[in-house]
Motif scaffolding. Structure first.
Motif, mmCIF file in Angstrom:
data_model
loop_
_atom_site.group_PDB
_atom_site.id
_atom_site.type_symbol
_atom_site.label_atom_id
_atom_site.label_comp_id
_atom_site.label_asym_id
_atom_site.label_seq_id
_atom_site.Cartn_x
_atom_site.Cartn_y
_atom_site.Cartn_z
ATOM 1 N N LYS A 132 25.091 27.536 32.981
ATOM 2 C CA LYS A 132 25.519 27.793 34.346
ATOM 3 C C LYS A 132 26.909 28.433 34.303
ATOM 4 O O LYS A 132 27.875 27.800 33.863
ATOM 5 N N ALA A 133 26.981 29.677 34.729
ATOM 6 C CA ALA A 133 28.237 30.425 34.607
ATOM 7 C C ALA A 133 28.939 30.638 35.937
ATOM 8 O O ALA A 133 29.813 31.481 36.064
ATOM 9 N N GLY A 134 28.556 29.865 36.953
ATOM 10 C CA GLY A 134 29.141 30.059 38.276
ATOM 11 C C GLY A 134 30.647 29.892 38.300
ATOM 12 O O GLY A 134 31.360 30.656 38.958
ATOM 13 N N HIS A 135 31.161 28.908 37.572
ATOM 14 C CA HIS A 135 32.603 28.662 37.567
ATOM 15 C C HIS A 135 33.359 29.833 36.950
ATOM 16 O O HIS A 135 34.449 30.192 37.407
ATOM 17 N N TRP A 136 32.763 30.460 35.930
ATOM 18 C CA TRP A 136 33.394 31.620 35.289
ATOM 19 C C TRP A 136 33.399 32.817 36.235
ATOM 20 O O TRP A 136 34.397 33.538 36.339
ATOM 21 N N GLN A 137 32.313 33.032 36.941
ATOM 22 C CA GLN A 137 32.241 34.132 37.898
ATOM 23 C C GLN A 137 33.266 33.959 39.006
ATOM 24 O O GLN A 137 33.913 34.925 39.436
ATOM 25 N N GLU A 138 33.437 32.727 39.477
ATOM 26 C CA GLU A 138 34.419 32.463 40.532
ATOM 27 C C GLU A 138 35.839 32.747 40.040
ATOM 28 O O GLU A 138 36.671 33.290 40.776
ATOM 29 N N GLU A 139 36.113 32.414 38.782
ATOM 30 C CA GLU A 139 37.443 32.660 38.225
ATOM 31 C C GLU A 139 37.710 34.156 38.099
ATOM 32 O O GLU A 139 38.812 34.629 38.409
ATOM 33 N N VAL A 140 36.710 34.927 37.672
ATOM 34 C CA VAL A 140 36.869 36.373 37.537
ATOM 35 C C VAL A 140 37.120 37.013 38.898
ATOM 36 O O VAL A 140 37.967 37.916 39.032
ATOM 37 N N VAL A 141 36.399 36.575 39.921
ATOM 38 C CA VAL A 141 36.602 37.090 41.275
ATOM 39 C C VAL A 141 38.026 36.819 41.742
ATOM 40 O O VAL A 141 38.668 37.656 42.391
ATOM 41 N N THR A 142 38.552 35.646 41.399
ATOM 42 C CA THR A 142 39.928 35.306 41.763
ATOM 43 C C THR A 142 40.916 36.272 41.120
ATOM 44 O O THR A 142 41.862 36.731 41.765
ATOM 45 N N TRP A 143 40.703 36.584 39.854
ATOM 46 C CA TRP A 143 41.583 37.543 39.176
ATOM 47 C C TRP A 143 41.559 38.892 39.879
ATOM 48 O O TRP A 143 42.591 39.535 40.068
ATOM 49 N N LYS A 144 40.357 39.305 40.256
ATOM 50 C CA LYS A 144 40.207 40.620 40.879
ATOM 51 C C LYS A 144 40.959 40.684 42.209
ATOM 52 O O LYS A 144 41.562 41.703 42.551
ATOM 53 N N LYS A 145 40.962 39.589 42.953
ATOM 54 C CA LYS A 145 41.614 39.572 44.256
ATOM 55 C C LYS A 145 43.133 39.593 44.134
ATOM 56 O O LYS A 145 43.830 40.109 45.011
ATOM 57 N N THR A 146 43.656 39.021 43.048
ATOM 58 C CA THR A 146 45.106 38.943 42.893
ATOM 59 C C THR A 146 45.685 40.053 42.030
ATOM 60 O O THR A 146 46.900 40.184 41.919
ATOM 61 N N SER A 147 44.821 40.871 41.407
ATOM 62 C CA SER A 147 45.289 41.923 40.519
ATOM 63 C C SER A 147 45.449 43.227 41.279
ATOM 64 O O SER A 147 44.522 43.679 41.960
ATOM 65 N N PRO A 148 46.609 43.878 41.211
ATOM 66 C CA PRO A 148 46.787 45.170 41.871
ATOM 67 C C PRO A 148 45.920 46.228 41.229
ATOM 68 O O PRO A 148 45.859 46.332 40.016
ATOM 69 N N GLN A 149 45.262 47.027 42.049
ATOM 70 C CA GLN A 149 44.366 48.057 41.537
ATOM 71 C C GLN A 149 44.785 49.403 42.113
ATOM 72 O O GLN A 149 44.226 49.885 43.086
ATOM 73 N N PHE A 150 45.789 49.987 41.512
ATOM 74 C CA PHE A 150 46.321 51.243 42.020
ATOM 75 C C PHE A 150 47.006 51.985 40.890
ATOM 76 O O PHE A 150 47.209 51.456 39.807
ATOM 77 N N SER A 151 47.381 53.206 41.176
ATOM 78 C CA SER A 151 48.168 53.974 40.226
ATOM 79 C C SER A 151 49.377 54.526 40.976
ATOM 80 O O SER A 151 49.417 54.528 42.202
#
Length: 239
Positions: free
Chosen positions: A19-38
């Motif tokens: 069951k990898a749900g906890h890992w997926q939730e953690e990755v989504v959290t990183w994506k929301k807090t990581s700036p994605q720009f140049s």
């Protein structure tokens, strides 16, 4: 230790109950807090190119990359909708991986479109494979983000070695003439004004197309982890 077949079979049995749900939730959290720009000051921004590729590609497109800044821009800005549709060498640093991987994907899945995102350094590692692409009329759209540098190495030298550039400025052939010599249609995009129009035209072509994007020479990709740093605490998000 054991026979590799027996070990893999045992691993597969364990994976069926994983069951990898906890890992997926953690990755989504990183994506929301990581700036994605140049910090590109040009009109033709790398993130805009990747987003335009996504807009014009079909939902089930397979995307491959080489290694470098374009790899990071693709991972950040191409919103993949399905698993196993992003082929990249990850942190192995295998320059030249992208085009052969795209060929493999196109041969394996002939009814699926394939996009290969590369840089002007990486694409030259295996650019002779345009012959294979042309010979079999593979439906691969090759997007080269050309900045005249080995971009990721240059960025490291800028950020961590006080702009002491060494062996990162590169030359390139005329990608359009080279592609056309193999019978592959090719376009060059130098400004945002014609990005949408040319991209739309390219994806309407049944067969291989090479797209040469001229981007700002010293645009950086963020976030980036400094030498010896960690993803969760030390990532640099801007200049």
């Amino acid at each position: 230790m054991g026979d590799v077949k027996e070990v893999l079979e045992a691993v597969n049995q364990q994976l069926s109950t994983l069951k990898a749900g906890h890992w997926q939730e953690e990755v989504v959290t990183w994506k929301k807090t990581s700036p994605q720009f140049s910090y590109s000051t040009s009109e033709l921004k790398p993130d805009s190119i990747i987003q335009c590729l996504y807009k014009n590609a079909e939902d089930h497109v397979i995307v491959t990359t080489d290694v470098g800044q374009h790899q990071m821009w693709t991972a950040l800005h191409f919103p993949f909708q399905q698993p196993r549709h992003f082929l990249t060498s990850g942190g192995f640093g295998t320059m030249g991986y992208g085009l052969p991987a795209a060929i493999g994907a196109a041969v394996c899945q002939p009814n699926q479109p394939v996009v290969c995102v590369s840089g002007d350094g990486s694409i030259q590692m295996n650019i002779q494979e345009l012959l294979t692409v042309a010979k079999y009329r593979l439906n691969i759209k090759i997007a080269i983000l050309r900045n005249g540098y080995l971009g990721m190495v240059r960025q490291w030298q800028q950020l961590f070695y006080k702009h002491k550039y060494s062996q990162v400025k590169i030359a390139s052939p005329d990608f359009l003439l080279l592609a056309k010599s193999f019978g592959i249609k090719a376009f060059q995009i130098t400004a945002k004004d014609n990005l949408e129009k040319i991209m739309e035209e390219a994806f309407q072509i049944d067969g291989p197309v090479l797209l040469d994007f001229l981007i700002e020479e010293e645009v950086n990709v963020y976030p980036i982890v400094p030498p010896g740093g960690g993803n969760n605490t030390d990532a640099i998000s801007g200049e």
